[in-house]
Design a protein around this motif. Sequence first.
Motif, PDB file in Angstrom:
ATOM      1  N   SER A  89       0.852  -1.180   0.000  1.00 51.19           N
ATOM      2  CA  SER A  89       0.000   0.000   0.000  1.00 51.19           C
ATOM      3  C   SER A  89       0.889   1.231   0.000  1.00 51.19           C
ATOM      4  O   SER A  89       2.062   1.171   0.394  1.00 51.19           O
ATOM      5  N   HIS A  91       2.558   4.182   1.267  1.00 51.47           N
ATOM      6  CA  HIS A  91       2.915   4.657   2.598  1.00 51.47           C
ATOM      7  C   HIS A  91       2.659   6.161   2.668  1.00 51.47           C
ATOM      8  O   HIS A  91       3.126   6.917   1.807  1.00 51.47           O
ATOM      9  N   PRO A  92       1.916   6.651   3.657  1.00 51.76           N
ATOM     10  CA  PRO A  92       1.547   8.076   3.691  1.00 51.76           C
ATOM     11  C   PRO A  92       2.744   9.019   3.672  1.00 51.76           C
ATOM     12  O   PRO A  92       2.738  10.020   2.948  1.00 51.76           O
ATOM     13  N   GLU A  93       3.762   8.714   4.447  1.00 48.40           N
ATOM     14  CA  GLU A  93       4.931   9.602   4.478  1.00 48.40           C
ATOM     15  C   GLU A  93       5.712   9.522   3.178  1.00 48.40           C
ATOM     16  O   GLU A  93       6.209  10.534   2.670  1.00 48.40           O
ATOM     17  N   ARG A  95       4.401   8.919   0.322  1.00 47.91           N
ATOM     18  CA  ARG A  95       3.597   9.672  -0.649  1.00 47.91           C
ATOM     19  C   ARG A  95       3.951  11.152  -0.615  1.00 47.91           C
ATOM     20  O   ARG A  95       4.167  11.775  -1.674  1.00 47.91           O
ATOM     21  N   GLU A  96       4.027  11.733   0.572  1.00 48.96           N
ATOM     22  CA  GLU A  96       4.321  13.159   0.676  1.00 48.96           C
ATOM     23  C   GLU A  96       5.731  13.472   0.185  1.00 48.96           C
ATOM     24  O   GLU A  96       5.952  14.493  -0.478  1.00 48.96           O
ATOM     25  N   HIS A 128       4.922   2.364  -2.613  1.00 47.07           N
ATOM     26  CA  HIS A 128       4.084   1.235  -2.214  1.00 47.07           C
ATOM     27  C   HIS A 128       4.958   0.191  -1.520  1.00 47.07           C
ATOM     28  O   HIS A 128       5.785  -0.472  -2.151  1.00 47.07           O
ATOM     29  N   GLN A 131       2.572  -3.467   4.093  1.00 51.55           N
ATOM     30  CA  GLN A 131       1.941  -2.827   5.238  1.00 51.55           C
ATOM     31  C   GLN A 131       2.746  -3.091   6.506  1.00 51.55           C
ATOM     32  O   GLN A 131       3.206  -4.197   6.741  1.00 51.55           O
TER      33      GLN A 131
END
Length: 267
Positions: A89, A91-93, A95-96, A128, A131
């Motif tokens: 998935s 990863h939020p950090e 992504r930024e 990605h 998880q």
Amino acid sequence: MIGLIIIGDEILSGRRQDKHLSKAIELLTERGMAVSWARYVGDEPERITADLRHALDSGDVVFSFGGIGATPDDHTRACAGRALGAELSLHPEARELILARCRKLAEQEGKPFEPDSPDTLRRLQMGHFPQGASIIPNPYNQIPGFSLLGRVHFLPGFPVMAWPMMAWVLDNCHADLHGRGRLTEKAVVVYGAIESVLTPLMVDIEARFAPVKVFSLPSVDHPVHGRHIELGVKGAPDQVEAAFNEMLAGLSRIGASIGPNVVQSGS
């Protein structure tokens, strides 16, 4: 233990020479640590998955180099997910960080930043991760690597990125291991020796002074010493001296012709 997995067909075919092993040894030696094992694997998902599963199950600290990009021959992220049994998935950090990199590139090229463009979406694929992963910062271009279980670390294949990232991991995630692998070697040149004659002495030293290890490095055409064996012991500094002295005594008992001593510390 510290393990390395170096991934890429270009290494196995000889198109590129691996530089990661020697640099990893250097980075670890600077911190009193040492490589216990290293594996090379081509761009074959089944083999990569098997090696990563071993790394995850081993309990070792492992650094994996290569294959975390977004081209068709970059399989490492997907293989890591299969080895761990976890879905990938974004990863939020990560992504930024990747979006910030894309925005900066657009500004440098004098173009508008398009977060939904095909190029940006391809770059986001590099964020990605399985998880539960944590990210490893990349000071070169901000496209991060990642870690699993806190001890299996995934780095790019590019040395300019991978090496400072490995140094960061060692200093920020494994500082407690610094100094634990610091070893000393002491050896002596034995002229005209035959290894089979020296083997009983080597076995005896290892048995009596465990965990000190004995090593034998034969040479048949050395420019200074000619045919000889460099016979030595390797281990923690406080354990090596007694083992080496007993080795010298054993060589004297069998009438071996010996030359200069060789000492190497901090390996």
